[in-house]
Motif scaffolding. Sequence first.
Motif, PDB file in Angstrom:
ATOM      1  N   GLN A 147     -17.923 -31.440   1.165  1.00 21.05           N
ATOM      2  CA  GLN A 147     -18.789 -30.328   0.782  1.00 21.05           C
ATOM      3  C   GLN A 147     -18.271 -29.796  -0.554  1.00 21.05           C
ATOM      4  O   GLN A 147     -17.064 -29.795  -0.797  1.00 21.05           O
ATOM      5  CB  GLN A 147     -18.704 -29.223   1.839  1.00 21.05           C
ATOM      6  N   LEU A 148     -19.155 -29.315  -1.420  1.00 17.43           N
ATOM      7  CA  LEU A 148     -18.754 -28.766  -2.717  1.00 17.43           C
ATOM      8  C   LEU A 148     -19.423 -27.424  -2.911  1.00 17.43           C
ATOM      9  O   LEU A 148     -20.653 -27.332  -2.851  1.00 17.43           O
ATOM     10  CB  LEU A 148     -19.137 -29.734  -3.834  1.00 17.43           C
ATOM     11  N   ILE A 149     -18.615 -26.396  -3.128  1.00 20.49           N
ATOM     12  CA  ILE A 149     -19.121 -25.027  -3.274  1.00 20.49           C
ATOM     13  C   ILE A 149     -18.558 -24.432  -4.556  1.00 20.49           C
ATOM     14  O   ILE A 149     -17.341 -24.456  -4.778  1.00 20.49           O
ATOM     15  CB  ILE A 149     -18.714 -24.154  -2.072  1.00 20.49           C
ATOM     16  N   SER A 150     -19.428 -23.881  -5.387  1.00 19.36           N
ATOM     17  CA  SER A 150     -18.974 -23.242  -6.627  1.00 19.36           C
ATOM     18  C   SER A 150     -18.857 -21.733  -6.435  1.00 19.36           C
ATOM     19  O   SER A 150     -19.378 -21.167  -5.477  1.00 19.36           O
ATOM     20  CB  SER A 150     -19.934 -23.551  -7.782  1.00 19.36           C
ATOM     21  N   GLY A 151     -18.162 -21.097  -7.380  1.00 19.32           N
ATOM     22  CA  GLY A 151     -17.991 -19.645  -7.345  1.00 19.32           C
ATOM     23  C   GLY A 151     -16.878 -19.189  -6.433  1.00 19.32           C
ATOM     24  O   GLY A 151     -16.949 -18.117  -5.830  1.00 19.32           O
ATOM     25  N   VAL A 152     -15.821 -19.970  -6.323  1.00 17.02           N
ATOM     26  CA  VAL A 152     -14.734 -19.665  -5.391  1.00 17.02           C
ATOM     27  C   VAL A 152     -14.190 -18.256  -5.606  1.00 17.02           C
ATOM     28  O   VAL A 152     -14.084 -17.777  -6.727  1.00 17.02           O
ATOM     29  CB  VAL A 152     -13.599 -20.708  -5.486  1.00 17.02           C
ATOM     30  N   SER A 153     -13.877 -17.616  -4.492  1.00 26.37           N
ATOM     31  CA  SER A 153     -13.290 -16.275  -4.524  1.00 26.37           C
ATOM     32  C   SER A 153     -12.300 -16.151  -3.370  1.00 26.37           C
ATOM     33  O   SER A 153     -12.309 -16.949  -2.431  1.00 26.37           O
ATOM     34  CB  SER A 153     -14.377 -15.202  -4.395  1.00 26.37           C
ATOM     35  N   LEU A 154     -11.493 -15.126  -3.439  1.00 25.65           N
ATOM     36  CA  LEU A 154     -10.519 -14.886  -2.376  1.00 25.65           C
ATOM     37  C   LEU A 154     -11.206 -14.637  -1.027  1.00 25.65           C
ATOM     38  O   LEU A 154     -10.791 -15.223  -0.017  1.00 25.65           O
ATOM     39  CB  LEU A 154      -9.589 -13.731  -2.760  1.00 25.65           C
ATOM     40  N   PRO A 155     -12.263 -13.812  -0.964  1.00 20.98           N
ATOM     41  CA  PRO A 155     -12.934 -13.644   0.334  1.00 20.98           C
ATOM     42  C   PRO A 155     -13.452 -14.960   0.919  1.00 20.98           C
ATOM     43  O   PRO A 155     -13.399 -15.171   2.132  1.00 20.98           O
ATOM     44  CB  PRO A 155     -14.090 -12.686   0.031  1.00 20.98           C
ATOM     45  N   MET A 156     -13.939 -15.847   0.069  1.00 16.95           N
ATOM     46  CA  MET A 156     -14.431 -17.136   0.557  1.00 16.95           C
ATOM     47  C   MET A 156     -13.313 -17.957   1.189  1.00 16.95           C
ATOM     48  O   MET A 156     -13.489 -18.521   2.271  1.00 16.95           O
ATOM     49  CB  MET A 156     -15.048 -17.941  -0.592  1.00 16.95           C
ATOM     50  N   LEU A 157     -12.181 -18.039   0.512  1.00 18.42           N
ATOM     51  CA  LEU A 157     -11.068 -18.833   1.033  1.00 18.42           C
ATOM     52  C   LEU A 157     -10.539 -18.257   2.339  1.00 18.42           C
ATOM     53  O   LEU A 157     -10.259 -18.997   3.289  1.00 18.42           O
ATOM     54  CB  LEU A 157      -9.949 -18.924   0.000  1.00 18.42           C
ATOM     55  N   ILE A 158     -10.412 -16.952   2.387  1.00 18.08           N
ATOM     56  CA  ILE A 158      -9.920 -16.309   3.614  1.00 18.08           C
ATOM     57  C   ILE A 158     -10.879 -16.572   4.775  1.00 18.08           C
ATOM     58  O   ILE A 158     -10.461 -16.946   5.866  1.00 18.08           O
ATOM     59  CB  ILE A 158      -9.708 -14.805   3.385  1.00 18.08           C
TER      60      ILE A 158
END
Length: 136
Positions: free
Chosen positions: A87-98
């Motif tokens: 899967q490939l997701i752009s716009g990574v952020s800390l809330p996303m990773l958590i």
Amino acid sequence: MEKEPWIIVVTHGFFGKELLNSAKMILGEIKNAYGFALEHSMSPEELYASIAEEVKDAPEKSVIFVDLFGGTPSNVALKLSKERNFQLISGVSLPMLIEFEMSRLQKDHSYAVEKCMDAAKSGVRDVVQEFENKEK
């Protein structure tokens, strides 16, 4: 049993690696999470080679998070995602990773992706406006 998806973060510079470090500060150890930096003098081919070697044992449906849609990290990750069914997701952020880390073992892959996408959308807020609305 299906192997848990890996977290792979690819960004311009060391942004992604530091996001992972911040997530670890909040959550503790995160297994099978890898950050890759496109450095100033690095070619797309060099970035691809470094990622491909490190994630050669990653299961299908692992998730690659990138910073900018259409940038070099995104384009390199797209090639890898097509080859490996990631899967490939752009716009990574800390809330996303958590959120992804907290969700990736709970249910299926699509649930974890959905939860991290929701976290991205709800993570952007005008904090001053939020507090002013609460005071009314």
